[in-house]
Design a protein around this motif. Sequence first.
Motif: not given
Lengths: 100, 491
Positions: A35, A72, A75, A79, A82-83, A98, B135, B139, B142-143, B146, B155, B157-160, B162-163, B165-166
């Motif tokens: 990205x 970005x 953050x 994340x 955390x995962x 999911x 943005x 951003x 995302x936080x 998470x 966790x 959902x946040x990874x998906x 952020x990717x 979104x980026x």
Amino acid sequence: MIPIEFFLIFGGILFAIGAYGVLTKTNAIVILMCIELMLNAANINFVAFAAYNGDVLGQTFVMMTIVVAAAEVAVGIAILLNAYKSKKTTDVDELTTMRW
Amino acid sequence: MITDMFGSFAPMMPMVIMIIGALVMPALYFITKSRRLLPAASLVVIAASAIMTFLMLEAGYTGTYGSLFTFDAFSGLMLLLFQTVVFLAVLISGSSIETTRMHVGAYYSLLLGATTGMMFVATASDLIAIFVGVEVVSISSYALVAMKRNDPRAAEAAVKYVIIGGLSTALTVYGISLLYGVTGSTNLMDIGAALATAQFSWAFVIAMITMIAGYGFKIAAVPFHMWAPDVYEGAATPVSLFLATGSKKMGLVVFFKIFLILFVVAQTAFATAEIQYVFAIIAAITMTVGNVVAITQTNIKRMLAYSSIAQAGYIMIVLAVMNEYALTGGLFHMFTHVFMKGGAFIVVAALINVGLGERISDYKGLAKRAPLIAFAMMLFLFSLAGIPPLAGFTSKFVLFSAAIYDPATGVMSQWVWLAFIAILNSAISLYYYTKVVKTMYIDKPKDDAEKIQIPKTFMAAMVLCLVFVIVLGVYPQLILDLCANAAAAFF
């Protein structure tokens, strides 16, 4: 002076490499790096156009993009950490609790 | 006049109040260590900002800050919409058990900060401001997703998020860079003026494709919607409410700003008809896929997420029709959607709070255990489906009729087929909403089921939404007139 097409083709190739990486890689950190490549492709376009148009607007935009990209990634890495704590992996193919 | 006090900063005042609130919250928590004070303080900040906006809107104030921000009837109305959304989210966050393990200072700071970003977008008149505003929202969200740390789904959902979104950021920036190259400006009006005399170029086509794709991710338009159900399911329910009703509206405002200004207001000479067709097809696919996939869902938050994708499809009719009446209907539907979808998420959050699950089958016999909550949920769902005399019916009526006929010229529009698909979709959506209502009213509860008591703040937020869903249905002029003014200021 180098013709502007050279910069645009360079930016386009960089963008395509980044997009290819985002779509095919499974490691989330590599995806974030791809990205970054795509964002830098846009930055090259901005700087090239700013130089050829003779104004600073494009360079101003690049500053914004760099700040946004840094925020970005900060953050994003938090994340991912955390995962990783709960799933023990950064592979996006394994984050499939999911679906649909 | 209140705006005189602030000189050239006047158009920015609602945002400035919100930013100060966002910066003060962590310090306030550090000093007082009180978890109860922060939601109250946030509500005060939001109310102050909303009152400021309302006074400026009432006085008919218009002004610009730099060449980046413009305050007029359109942006004022959108500011009120975002303030309503964050007000509802903060109101239920205070007593929700899903937020108890979060760092409250950061949580409220991020909520107010994300709202500031939305307000930047609402007032922006330049692509730089739109980009930075979007943005800021992304951003922060995302936080926020998470932050629900005890749930592995959050966790993931946040990874998906952020990717995806980026990727969307990268696509939009690339599009903006090419648009800047073609026109030599980032100001929307200047871009429109430059395009009016421009020739066809592939750079412009690529710019349009990447920008529609990039911002399409933000409003979860099909085929860019995959992240939305996962994120809404994984996030804490107050955050899901904020994203589904706020963040999605921000994406739609971006679409209105960029595409309506470029192709209608600034009188771009070419490609208008093609762009209209592109949006009509995306709108039709989005509403159909959203509604059809929603039928099979067993988790209520996922069902609401798919229904919210479908609602975005309805609002995209505005981008296909591209006239003032359609924009009026679109803005009105955005408002009613906040109350009905927000109300449904509030009910879900309240029921999670008393230990009920997220599955639709957990709602069996809810009407016996909590008559008022079940009744409110029924009205929210019927309003989403568009049953008269509720708010959803009135707003859908205005929005769909814009696709059939333009009252300004009195000519039948070419988008009748789109209105037909939209009405067909409303019928499909009634099926899965009625399934939930049937579970609540007809199915028997478990034997050990007791009466349900929900916290007062949830009750207050739910009743607020309920009142608006009913009042806007029978007396739409309350907001419809403001929407008409906003649409007139836009064109």
